[in-house]
Structure formats: C-alpha cells, structure tokens
Enzyme design. Structure first.
Site, PDB file in Angstrom:
ATOM      1  N   ASP A 243      60.616  14.627  28.067  1.00 21.95           N
ATOM      2  CA  ASP A 243      61.348  13.378  28.285  1.00 21.95           C
ATOM      3  C   ASP A 243      62.262  13.487  29.494  1.00 21.95           C
ATOM      4  O   ASP A 243      63.273  12.797  29.573  1.00 21.95           O
ATOM      5  CB  ASP A 243      62.204  13.042  27.067  1.00 21.95           C
ATOM      6  CG  ASP A 243      61.383  12.989  25.799  1.00 21.95           C
ATOM      7  OD1 ASP A 243      60.364  12.299  25.815  1.00 21.95           O
ATOM      8  OD2 ASP A 243      61.758  13.655  24.813  1.00 21.95           O
TER       9      ASP A 243
ATOM     10  N   SER B  96      66.675  12.284  32.934  1.00 24.33           N
ATOM     11  CA  SER B  96      66.565  12.327  31.493  1.00 24.33           C
ATOM     12  C   SER B  96      66.098  10.947  31.079  1.00 24.33           C
ATOM     13  O   SER B  96      66.797   9.968  31.280  1.00 24.33           O
ATOM     14  CB  SER B  96      67.922  12.646  30.877  1.00 24.33           C
ATOM     15  OG  SER B  96      67.845  12.480  29.497  1.00 24.33           O
ATOM     16  N   ARG B  97      64.869  10.877  30.544  1.00 25.60           N
ATOM     17  CA  ARG B  97      64.285   9.552  30.335  1.00 25.60           C
ATOM     18  C   ARG B  97      64.821   8.864  29.097  1.00 25.60           C
ATOM     19  O   ARG B  97      64.733   7.659  28.977  1.00 25.60           O
ATOM     20  CB  ARG B  97      62.764   9.654  30.235  1.00 25.60           C
ATOM     21  CG  ARG B  97      62.156  10.116  31.523  1.00 25.60           C
ATOM     22  CD  ARG B  97      60.654   9.895  31.556  1.00 25.60           C
ATOM     23  NE  ARG B  97      60.079  10.709  32.619  1.00 25.60           N
ATOM     24  CZ  ARG B  97      59.216  11.692  32.428  1.00 25.60           C
ATOM     25  NH1 ARG B  97      58.810  11.975  31.215  1.00 25.60           N
ATOM     26  NH2 ARG B  97      58.759  12.382  33.441  1.00 25.60           N
ATOM     27  N   VAL B  98      65.320   9.606  28.130  1.00 26.93           N
ATOM     28  CA  VAL B  98      65.788   8.922  26.921  1.00 26.93           C
ATOM     29  C   VAL B  98      67.248   9.200  26.602  1.00 26.93           C
ATOM     30  O   VAL B  98      67.870   8.479  25.833  1.00 26.93           O
ATOM     31  CB  VAL B  98      64.946   9.305  25.679  1.00 26.93           C
ATOM     32  CG1 VAL B  98      63.518   8.879  25.862  1.00 26.93           C
ATOM     33  CG2 VAL B  98      65.045  10.781  25.391  1.00 26.93           C
TER      34      VAL B  98
END
Ligand SMILES: Nc1ncnc2c1ncn2[C@@H]1O[C@H](COP(=O)(O)OP(=O)(O)OP(=O)(O)O)[C@@H](O)[C@H]1O
Ligand SMILES: [Mg+2]
Lengths: 177, 499
Positions: free
Chosen positions: B339, B364-366
């Site tokens: 992620d 940081s995708r989430v």
C-alpha cells in the site's frame, strides 16, 4: 522413477486390451517371467545389448514368449521394447502388471512384519483386520522382525498400517514429553 | 506401607482390560532421491500441496511440487538423516507452528522452536503456516495510525494499522533502522511486534536482540530467525511462520506489527528451491510464481471488521535494491502488492540526511486516512515543499541568480530537511513531532542558521517537557484550532528568545 511412469503406461495398455477372463493366466505369465528374470538378471541386459544383432535378440525373446499362456501379447511387448531399446524396464512393467491385475480382482499385496513366528490362524486374523482397513482382500508376504517387539506392521505400496508395540511405546513416550 | 501383590495384579488386570489396540494408518511413499534440502518421493498419490511430510528420524518436510509421478518435497532439518528408499509418511496436515502469548520475548527458528537458550516454549496452540488471506467482507479500511516515532514517516508517509508499507533502498541505507525504531516506538502501546530475519548474519540479529532488550521492548516482541547459514527451505518458510504468529494476535482483537527483513533474500531462497525442484526459471531465473510467493504473504496483513474484533496485522516488508533500481523484478512485484513504499536513498544517507527518505518517491496509499487529525492540521504541504526543494536545490547548484521567492523556498526547504533528521533509537511522541513541524512550517526557523536548528529543537523539547506537559497531552486529542495555534506560536517565540 521415469521408468515407473512408463511401466505404468505399458501395463495399463496391456490390461485395457485384455478380456477379463484372461487376466488370471496373464498373472501366471507375469509370475513366471518374474522368476526367470530374477534368477538371471543379466538376461534382461542382453536383450538390450548391441553386442547381438537385433534380429537374434527378437527371435530369442519370441522363443521365451512362446512358452507363456498369452503368447501374442508378450511377443508384441517384447518386440516393441527391444526395438525401442527399452527392455530394462521389464521388471517395472511386471510389478505394475501384477498390481493392476490384483487390483482388478480387488486384491492387494501386503508385506507384513511380525515379531515372532505365528500360527496360520493368527495370520488370518491379522489379514482380516487389514482387509477391513483397506477394503481389499490381502495377499500376505510375511517377514519376521523382532525389533517391532509385538503386534504387526503392514505396508502396501502406498499405505502403512502400524500396529506394533514399538509404535505404541513411541507414542507413549511422545505424550509423556 | 506394604504393597499387596493382589492389589497390583488387580491394577494390572484393569489396565490390560482397558488397553485398546490402536494402529496408525498412514499413506506413504518412497524416497527416490534426496539432497540439497530436497527430497523426491514416489507414491503419495493424494498428498496436498503444502502438506507436512514425515521422514524417519523425526525429520519433517513440506510437499511443494506435485508432479505426475513424484512429489518434490523441501526438508526442514538434516537432510543427512534421510536415505534413498526410506518410507515417507503423509500427515494430512499443513505444517503448523506454535502461536500465542508464550512466544513473546523469544527468538525462534522457522519451525517456531526456541533458539535463544531460554528453555522450552509452552505454547497452547498451533496454527498452520499457510492460511488463506481473509476476504473483503472480513476486513475494513485502515483507520487507526501505527506510529513509527519517526518524524519523516509519521508526518509525510503515515502508516495505518493493517497496512502494508514497503521499506525499500540499497544496502546500508537504514532500512533495518526504521523497522527497529518502529518496534521501539510501540513500547507502552497495545501493539505486539514480530521481526522476521531472513538470510541475515546471526551476529546482526544478535545485535538487534540486544538493542531491543536494552530498550525494554523484547517483552512484546517475537523474533523469527532463519539466518544465512540455514537451509533455503527454512529461509523460505520464515515469513509465513512469523505471519501465522502475528495473525494469532490479530484474530484475538489485538494489534500486531510484522517486519520481513528482507524479502529480497526470501525471493532468492525460493529461487534456489525452485531451481533444485527443477521448476522452469523465468525472469532473473526466478520461477513464475514468485509474485504469488509474496502476494499471498502480504495479503494476510489486514484490519479486521468490528464483528471479528477489529484486530489488525500491519506489515513492513523490506526490499533491498541494487543501485536504486526500482524496476528490477522483485522490487516492482512487491511495490505493486503493498500500500505504498518508503524509499531510502544512499545519496541522501551519505549526505547526512538520516533517515534517508526520498519524499518525492515515497507514498502511503491508505495511511492518510489513519493519520491523527492534529498532525494533519499542521503538516500542510510538507511533502510537496520537500520535493520542490530537492529540485530547486539541484537547480541552484548552477549558481544562477535566484529570485526572492525561490531563495525563500530554498531557505525553508533546508530547515525542513534539518528538522526531519532523526537519530537512531530515538522515536518521538507525536505531540513533539507536531510541534517541531509546526515551528518549521510557520517559518520560525527561517532566521536560524541551519547548524543551529537541531539545538533549537532540543531546546523546544526540553521546554515542552518541563512546562507544557498538559498542553501537549491535549494537543493530539483533536484537530488543532486557531487558538491552539496561537498558543503554539507563543511557545515557539519563547523558545527562540534564547537564540
Ligand atoms: N537515523 C540514523 N542516524 C544515524 N545512523 C543511522 C540511522 N539509520 C541507520 N544508521 C546507521 O546506518 C547503518 C546502516 O543501517 P541499517 O543496518 O539499518 O541499514 P540497512 O539498509 O538495513 O542495511 P543492510 O542492507 O545491511 O541490511 C548502521 O550502521 C546504522 O547504525
Ligand atoms: Mg538491514
């Protein structure tokens, strides 16, 4: 190991093309061939040896086949194997054939280890127990091995039934730990 | 007391009557080839992939290759004890390892057996090493933060519980350092940590254990070690073992963090096994399923939904690159499964920027949604500012005349880089992180020479510690209001009077 796979294919091909009623005689042939080859293992090699002309080797093999019940099948098999230079897998084919024929009669060969010499009655009882587990009639090949202390160990090609005292003791030790 | 012979014989008779004759029935096969940690078994027609196989002498293995006529099996333990012709038994079980609280504070091998000399582990439960990752229904989006205690990460690349964030960089760029600091920062939180060391030197792992003990965090940490001297099969197994131990905590509504250090070496050990098992080699000689190797592992990290207790397993896999090449096979694979990634750069590292995080390439995708509100209200454009600074800096080296705005940007950038530096083993509480970032973002540090910035930071922290304990406690509770910001500005000014 490759041989095993190839042997399985030959054996299957032979059995699929046989009438069911001839299987008994085929088993007889298989057993006689087994005895011949185990008495003189060099025989197998010589069938594959380039030292002798191909025709000679085939003729010799055909002579052997003539002595068997199902002449034509064996003749064809020997001819193919020798031409393909693959006669050395014949022992594997014989093992597979025996297994397959027994299997078609719902029988199985079991090597049985017991600690001491036993009476036929007890051996029969053991055979019954194994029959219950494997759901097949068993043909016992009995060996004496005192290291199992008591009880029995039955082994087929793919199943191990361990009812030995040694195993019970080992298990007890494991639980204790 | 006298023992009565009658009594004894009565007891014996009882025992004999109760004795049940039991047999073990097992499906078996014959070992036809053995060597290099691999065995080939003939027979065993019904064996499952991943099933545990028992060899004579108590050696265990795992069926990996199911072929038409044989089973390829990796061996965990001494290959020497196995001979051709030996009977191998099916167990009808996937390999299991001990899990539970008893594992905490221990160093174990890939089979979960202790190797720290502290005696036996009394585990109550065993769980299979390979488990299917949870489905969509059982999960929920990441929402709580997992604080690393590192300013650069918690502010710009926040990690949430249940997330998978890759730490990637060349060798000796501080990858392990980030992981260790994150473990240390979990002190006094409810997060259990698992550190899986794959293919590392035993001495390095021993050092890590020492450090964790020194910081008093070993009590909530499990270390799974398959060192470089262990067989490829044990190295292959280690991450799955660690993951199973982590899942245990997740499944009882707790939170766990697992670090895989590192998956590059893991891929190499799998390549070794695959080549020995004669699977066809693909790109970089890795087998075709090397992607699945890591995807099925990392998919097990997750945040459970509330019905299942809301536990989480956060994963920080580490990948080592060669010359910053993110496009090599294993890095691209793992980047695509995770992620987000924290990208460490050796140029930064050697120029003294440590942790050497490349803000432009790290994401940081989430985690953003998991960042605490207070932090979100002060960071502003931090990541963008830093990325722009990095570009401008290169540009400014040409020595051309720079306009005022650019100069200001450079000035600010330099200070931002400075405050994001952080020594090893010194994780910072979020409140302090927020304060120092606020200070830099608001321009309080612009007039301070770069060399002095660190001193200002120290002064700020000691002032906060001694005079504003309560204020700091409230600070992180919610969004930072304008009044609070005013109060913060006052404190900043106060600190600056000393310079
Ligand atoms: N923030 C930091 N401040 C100062 N020194 C640091 C910092 N982070 C790491 N180091 C030092 O840099 C060196 C390399 O760090 P580390 O072992 O974490 O790197 P790595 O990328 O994991 O290396 P490897 O490729 O060998 O696994 C170590 O000596 C460590 O002490
Ligand atoms: Mg490292």
């Amino acid at each position: 190991m490759r041989n095993k796979l190839i042997a399985q294919r030959y054996s299957k091909a032979i059995i699929l093309n046989m009438e069911k009623r001839l299987l008994d005689s085929l088993l007889e042939d298989t057993n006689s061939l087994k005895t011949i080859f185990s008495q003189d293992p060099s025989l197998i090699k010589s069938f594959d040896s380039f030292l002798y002309p191909l025709k000679k080797r085939i003729d010799l093999a055909l002579d052997v086949a003539d002595k068997l019940n199902n002449k034509n099948i064996w003749k064809n098999l020997f001819r193919i194997l020798i031409k393909k230079h693959r006669f050395t897998i014949i022992p594997d084919i014989l093992i597979e054939l025996e297994e397959n024929i027994l299997d078609s009669r719902n029988q199985i060969k079991v090597s049985l280890k017991i600690a001491h010499e036993q009476t036929d009655k007890i051996l029969n009882d053991i055979a019954e127990v194994i029959k219950d587990i494997l759901k097949k009639d068993v043909i016992l090949d009995v060996k004496i091995d005192s290291s199992i202390i008591g009880g029995f160990i039955a082994q087929t090609n793919s199943i191990l039934i361990d009812g030995s005292i040694k195993n019970s003791l080992d298990r007890l030790v494991k639980i204790k730990k | 007391m006298k023992i009565q012979p009658d009594e004894i014989s009565a007891i014996l008779k009882d025992k004999i009557n109760d004795f049940k004759f039991e047999f073990d029935i097992a499906e078996t096969g014959k070992v036809v080839q053995v060597g290099d940690g691999i065995a080939r078994i003939y027979g065993m027609d019904n064996v499952m992939a991943g099933e545990m196989i028992e060899f004579p002498g108590g050696v265990v293995g795992m069926a990996l290759n199911l072929e038409e006529d044989n089973v390829g099996c990796i061996i965990f333990g001494e290959t020497r004890k196995i001979k051709e012709g030996d009977i191998a038994k099916r167990t009808k079980k996937i390999l299991q390892v001990p899990v539970g609280e008893a594992m905490l504070g221990r160093v174990v091998n890939s089979l979960g057996q202790p190797i720290d000399g502290k005696g036996e582990i009394k585990a109550k439960e065993y769980k299979p090493v390979e488990r299917k990752a949870l489905g969509v229904i059982q999960r929920q989006p990441v929402k709580e933060p997992l604080q690393t205690g590192l300013k650069a990460i918690d502010s710009m690349i926040p990690i949430g519980r249940g997330q998978r964030e890759l730490i990637i960089g060349d060798r000796q760029t501080g990858k392990t350092a980030i992981a260790i600091d994150t473990i240390i920062n979990q002190k006094d939180t409810d997060v259990v940590c698992i550190y899986v060391a794959i293919g590392q030197k035993k001495s390095s792992v021993a050092k890590i254990v020492k450090i964790l003990e020194y910081h008093g965090v070993m009590d909530y940490t499990i270390i799974v070690m398959a060192s470089a001297s262990e067989s490829a099969s044990l190295q292959y197994l280690a991450p799955y073992t660690g993951c199973t131990m982590g899942e245990y905590f997740r499944d009882i509504s707790k939170h766990a963090l697992i670090i895989y250090d590192d998956l590059s070496k893991h891929a190499v050990s799998y390549r070794e096994l695959s080549l020995l098992l004669r699977r066809p080699p693909g790109r970089e000689a890795y087998p075709g399923d090397v992607f699945y190797l890591h995807s099925r592992l990392l998919e097990r990290a997750s945040k459970l939904n509330e019905e299942l207790g809301g536990g989480s397993l956060t994963a920080l896999p580490i990948i080592e690159t060669q010359a910053d090449d993110l496009t090599a096979y294993i890095p691209t694979n793992v980047i695509s499964i995770t992620d987000g990634q924290i990208f460490l750069n050796s140029r930064l590292f050697y120029s003294g920027v440590r942790p050497a995080i490349n803000a432009g390439l790290s994401v940081s995708r989430v985690g953003g949604s998991a960042q605490i509100k207070a932090m979100r209200s002060v960071i502003g454009q931090l990541r963008v500012d830093l990325a722009q600074y990095a570009e401008l800096e290169a540009f400014s080296k040409f020595g051309s005349e720079l306009d005022k705005a650019t100069q200001a940007q450079l000035l600010r950038g330099e200070r931002l880089v400075e405050i994001l530096k952080q020594g090893q083993y010194q994780p910072l509480p979020v409140a302090k992180q927020i304060f120092i970032i606020f200070m830099a973002n608001e321009g309080f540090l612009d007039k301070i020479p770069v060399e002095e910035v660190q001193k200002v930071e120290e002064e700020l922290f000691s002032t906060l510690d001694s005079e504003y304990k309560e204020f700091m406690g409230i600070l992180i509770k919610d969004k930072i209001t304008d009044e609070t910001k005013d109060a913060m500005r006052k404190i900043c000014e106060k600190v600056l009077t000393k310079f």
